[in-house]
Design an enzyme around this catalytic site. Structure first.
Site, mmCIF file in Angstrom:
data_model
loop_
_atom_site.group_PDB
_atom_site.id
_atom_site.type_symbol
_atom_site.label_atom_id
_atom_site.label_comp_id
_atom_site.label_asym_id
_atom_site.label_seq_id
_atom_site.Cartn_x
_atom_site.Cartn_y
_atom_site.Cartn_z
ATOM 1 C CG HIS A 276 -1.753 1.183 1.415
ATOM 2 N ND1 HIS A 276 -3.107 1.200 1.140
ATOM 3 C CD2 HIS A 276 -1.460 2.451 1.852
ATOM 4 C CE1 HIS A 276 -3.592 2.398 1.385
ATOM 5 N NE2 HIS A 276 -2.623 3.177 1.829
ATOM 6 C CD GLU A 277 1.663 3.876 3.495
ATOM 7 O OE1 GLU A 277 2.128 4.925 3.008
ATOM 8 O OE2 GLU A 277 0.498 3.789 3.926
ATOM 9 C CG HIS B 274 0.343 5.977 -0.923
ATOM 10 N ND1 HIS B 274 -0.773 6.407 -1.610
ATOM 11 C CD2 HIS B 274 -0.123 5.455 0.246
ATOM 12 C CE1 HIS B 274 -1.857 6.151 -0.907
ATOM 13 N NE2 HIS B 274 -1.493 5.569 0.227
#
Length: 221
Positions: free
Chosen positions: A23-24, A27
């Site tokens: 997820h990170e 980003h």
């Protein structure tokens, strides 16, 4: 609320490490592709989970099956279009979770077909792997929807930046700290209420993914 025995928590740990890390990373990678090197320069463009885990967010994920990681730093000044860039970077995380959820349920269905006899026979590894994939599927859908809520510091609050006029967005963000604190209290005090709201969105998404996977597998089997 996530309650279970030791084996349940042992399943949750790798699910968390993979889900929050990707997820990170999504980003940071999206920001990097849009011209922002901030995450890369600060060592956050990484698949090392310990660079991304937030202590409180991780505990919340284990306890309530919803949580967050340490936000990836971005500098919108590097984007050609600040609003569009910020919105794309913010959406990348939840989108990665939806992609992982789809992969999880696809592998679950394939494993069930291939290892059916082993599962029926009670094979420990096959049973553990199936449980892992099912939890991976569930957690990632919940993580995606949770992070899309328009509450600071979740991704949804930054997606608002790309939707709302500047004056309305910055007026809303003036109360960022208070809104975030109130939201955390609500999560801790009324977890079932939040779960109900999230389930309203996760259930149709989960059913749609399962339908698509069954259709794909049915074409080849």
């Amino acid at each position: 609320m996530f309650r279970g025995n030791l084996s349940d928590y042992l399943l949750m740990v790798p699910v968390l490490l993979i889900s929050l890390t990707v997820h990170e990373f999504a980003h940071g990678y999206t920001a990097y592709r849009l011209g922002d090197p901030t995450a890369k320069n600060e060592g956050r463009l990484s698949l090392n989970p310990f660079r991304h885990l937030d202590p409180i967010g991780t505990i919340m994920m284990i306890v309530a099956r919803i949580g967050w990681a340490k936000p990836v730093p971005i500098n919108p000044a590097y984007f050609r279009d600040r609003k569009r860039g910020t919105m794309l970077v913010s959406f990348a995380g939840p989108l990665s979770n939806l992609a992982m959820a789809f992969i999880g349920v696809f592998l679950y269905k394939i494993t069930y077909v291939i290892s059916y006899s082993s599962i029926i026979a009670g094979d420990a590894f096959a049973t553990y792997f199936m449980s892992f994939l099912l939890l991976f599927f569930t957690v990632n859908i919940n993580l995606a929807i949770f992070n899309l809520l328009p509450v600071p510091p979740l991704d949804g609050s930054k997606i608002l930046y790309g939707v709302l006029p500047y004056d309305k967005y910055f007026r809303y963000m003036q109360y960022e700290r208070y809104v975030g604190m109130i939201f955390l209290v609500i999560v801790l005090a009324f977890p079932s209420a939040l779960s109900t709201v999230i389930s309203f969105f996760t259930q149709p998404i989960a059913k749609s993914m399962i339908w698509c996977v069954d259709l794909i597998i049915g074409l080849f089997l």
